[in-house]
Design a protein around this motif. Structure first.
Motif, mmCIF file in Angstrom:
data_model
loop_
_atom_site.group_PDB
_atom_site.id
_atom_site.type_symbol
_atom_site.label_atom_id
_atom_site.label_comp_id
_atom_site.label_asym_id
_atom_site.label_seq_id
_atom_site.Cartn_x
_atom_site.Cartn_y
_atom_site.Cartn_z
ATOM 1 N N UNK A 5 -5.507 5.674 3.626
ATOM 2 C CA UNK A 5 -5.169 6.738 4.954
ATOM 3 C C UNK A 5 -4.559 5.717 6.086
ATOM 4 N N UNK A 6 -5.379 4.822 6.409
ATOM 5 C CA UNK A 6 -4.829 3.505 7.321
ATOM 6 C C UNK A 6 -4.682 3.352 6.685
ATOM 7 N N UNK A 11 1.079 0.249 7.092
ATOM 8 C CA UNK A 11 2.743 0.539 6.150
ATOM 9 C C UNK A 11 3.336 1.019 6.925
ATOM 10 N N UNK A 12 3.105 3.039 6.868
ATOM 11 C CA UNK A 12 4.819 3.357 7.143
ATOM 12 C C UNK A 12 5.198 2.811 9.002
ATOM 13 N N UNK A 13 4.252 2.797 9.699
ATOM 14 C CA UNK A 13 3.992 2.203 11.146
ATOM 15 C C UNK A 13 5.052 1.059 11.199
#
Length: 96
Positions: A5-6, A11-13
């Protein structure tokens, strides 16, 4: 499970940051140039300071080198040749 999840959050950030940087090319150029100049300045200063502060002197047994000062009224000054000669004549602790 939280590591994945981290990683997904990271990756999203990262994608969001890339979109923002593409949206404002002026800011991207200025911030990249500032980072490059900062990293270059730190590297240049470290390359000058490293041999002065962190490397030993290029003499054998450099940790044994001393400097003798004259202390007068709280101020340090170099000693005269006469004082040096007298100290070297009387002292048998120093090699030379």
């Amino acid at each position: 499970m939280s590591n994945f999840q981290d990683l997904g959050s990271f990756v999203s950030d990262l994608r969001l940051a890339m979109r923002q940087l593409r949206r404002s090319p002026g800011f991207t150029i200025v911030s990249t140039a500032t980072l490059a100049l900062g990293i270059g300045a730190v590297a240049a200063i470290f390359s000058v300071i490293d041999p002065i502060l962190f490397k030993p002197l290029p003499y054998p047994h450099s940790s044994r080198i001393l400097m003798i000062w004259n202390n007068s009224e709280g101020h340090r000054s170099q000693i005269s040749f006469g004082t040096y000669f007298e100290i070297s004549r009387r002292n048998h602790s120093f090699e030379s």
